[in-house]
Design a protein around this motif. Structure first.
Motif, mmCIF file in Angstrom:
data_model
loop_
_atom_site.group_PDB
_atom_site.id
_atom_site.type_symbol
_atom_site.label_atom_id
_atom_site.label_comp_id
_atom_site.label_asym_id
_atom_site.label_seq_id
_atom_site.Cartn_x
_atom_site.Cartn_y
_atom_site.Cartn_z
ATOM 1 N N UNK A 1 -4.601 5.196 2.711
ATOM 2 C CA UNK A 1 -3.508 4.967 2.312
ATOM 3 C C UNK A 1 -3.721 5.371 0.603
ATOM 4 N N UNK A 2 -2.820 5.753 0.136
ATOM 5 C CA UNK A 2 -2.840 6.069 -1.202
ATOM 6 C C UNK A 2 -2.507 5.149 -2.238
ATOM 7 N N UNK A 3 -2.667 5.207 -3.333
ATOM 8 C CA UNK A 3 -2.344 4.156 -4.480
ATOM 9 C C UNK A 3 -0.617 3.906 -4.060
ATOM 10 N N UNK A 4 -0.009 5.026 -4.226
ATOM 11 C CA UNK A 4 1.737 4.726 -4.048
ATOM 12 C C UNK A 4 1.865 3.728 -2.780
ATOM 13 N N UNK A 5 1.111 4.216 -1.809
ATOM 14 C CA UNK A 5 1.332 3.545 -0.361
ATOM 15 C C UNK A 5 1.007 2.013 -0.740
ATOM 16 N N UNK A 6 -0.266 1.666 -1.306
ATOM 17 C CA UNK A 6 -0.503 0.536 -1.415
ATOM 18 C C UNK A 6 0.354 -0.364 -2.418
ATOM 19 N N UNK A 7 0.898 0.341 -3.400
ATOM 20 C CA UNK A 7 1.902 -0.428 -4.376
ATOM 21 C C UNK A 7 3.353 -0.524 -3.320
ATOM 22 N N UNK A 9 3.697 -1.074 -0.023
ATOM 23 C CA UNK A 9 3.302 -2.018 0.810
ATOM 24 C C UNK A 9 3.032 -3.333 0.474
ATOM 25 N N UNK A 10 2.745 -3.558 -0.776
ATOM 26 C CA UNK A 10 2.323 -4.642 -1.471
ATOM 27 C C UNK A 10 0.778 -4.995 -1.355
ATOM 28 N N UNK A 11 -0.068 -4.076 -0.984
ATOM 29 C CA UNK A 11 -1.375 -4.225 -1.057
ATOM 30 C C UNK A 11 -2.015 -4.531 -2.407
ATOM 31 N N UNK A 12 -1.379 -3.591 -3.331
ATOM 32 C CA UNK A 12 -1.635 -3.775 -4.702
ATOM 33 C C UNK A 12 -0.216 -3.963 -5.575
ATOM 34 N N UNK A 13 -0.315 -5.030 -6.744
ATOM 35 C CA UNK A 13 0.759 -4.979 -7.434
ATOM 36 C C UNK A 13 0.471 -4.695 -8.722
ATOM 37 N N UNK A 64 -9.154 -0.217 -3.136
ATOM 38 C CA UNK A 64 -8.298 0.248 -1.887
ATOM 39 C C UNK A 64 -9.301 0.400 -0.696
ATOM 40 N N UNK A 65 -10.561 0.813 -1.129
ATOM 41 C CA UNK A 65 -11.407 1.048 -0.150
ATOM 42 C C UNK A 65 -12.471 -0.042 0.216
ATOM 43 N N UNK A 66 -12.010 -1.305 0.236
ATOM 44 C CA UNK A 66 -12.751 -2.558 0.399
ATOM 45 C C UNK A 66 -14.071 -2.608 -0.294
ATOM 46 N N UNK A 67 -14.168 -2.208 -1.388
ATOM 47 C CA UNK A 67 -15.348 -2.141 -2.337
ATOM 48 C C UNK A 67 -16.097 -1.021 -2.392
ATOM 49 N N UNK A 68 -15.740 0.069 -1.536
ATOM 50 C CA UNK A 68 -16.664 1.202 -1.579
ATOM 51 C C UNK A 68 -15.795 2.282 -1.762
ATOM 52 N N UNK A 69 -16.439 3.314 -2.658
ATOM 53 C CA UNK A 69 -15.900 4.659 -2.943
ATOM 54 C C UNK A 69 -15.796 5.392 -1.778
ATOM 55 N N UNK A 70 -17.070 5.255 -0.851
ATOM 56 C CA UNK A 70 -17.047 6.132 0.245
ATOM 57 C C UNK A 70 -16.120 5.876 1.261
#
Length: 86
Positions: A1-7, A9-13, A64-70
């Motif tokens: 999921x990209x940053x734009x996808x996260x915005x 779909x509401x994962x990030x505001x 977005x990665x649940x706390x992980x860059x990997x």
């Protein structure tokens, strides 16, 4: 999921506050974020775009990665594959 996808779909505001967790010695351009601080998603995105803020990019990737860059890197590779990239 990209940053734009996260915005989208509401994962990030844009006004969400994200914790700065692992900015030990981020090389290159920075927003000058410090561990223990919080930053608004909107400010982090601006930091990535305007300042090429590597520290801001890591905070967003960890969110977005649940706390992980990997985990974020795996997500981006899956998205690239989904788009037909190799």
């Amino acid at each position: 999921m990209s940053f734009s996808d996260a915005i989208k779909n509401g994962k990030l505001k844009m006004d969400d506050m994200l914790a700065v967790r692992s900015m030990l010695k981020q090389e290159g351009s920075r927003m000058v974020l410090n561990v223990g601080e919080h930053a608004k998603v909107e400010d982090l995105i601006r930091g990535v775009i305007v300042q090429s803020g590597n520290d801001a990019a890591v905070v967003l990737a960890e969110a977005l990665g649940s706390g992980s860059e990997a985990t974020f890197a795996d997500m981006m590779n899956a998205k690239a594959k989904e788009l037909g990239m190799r």
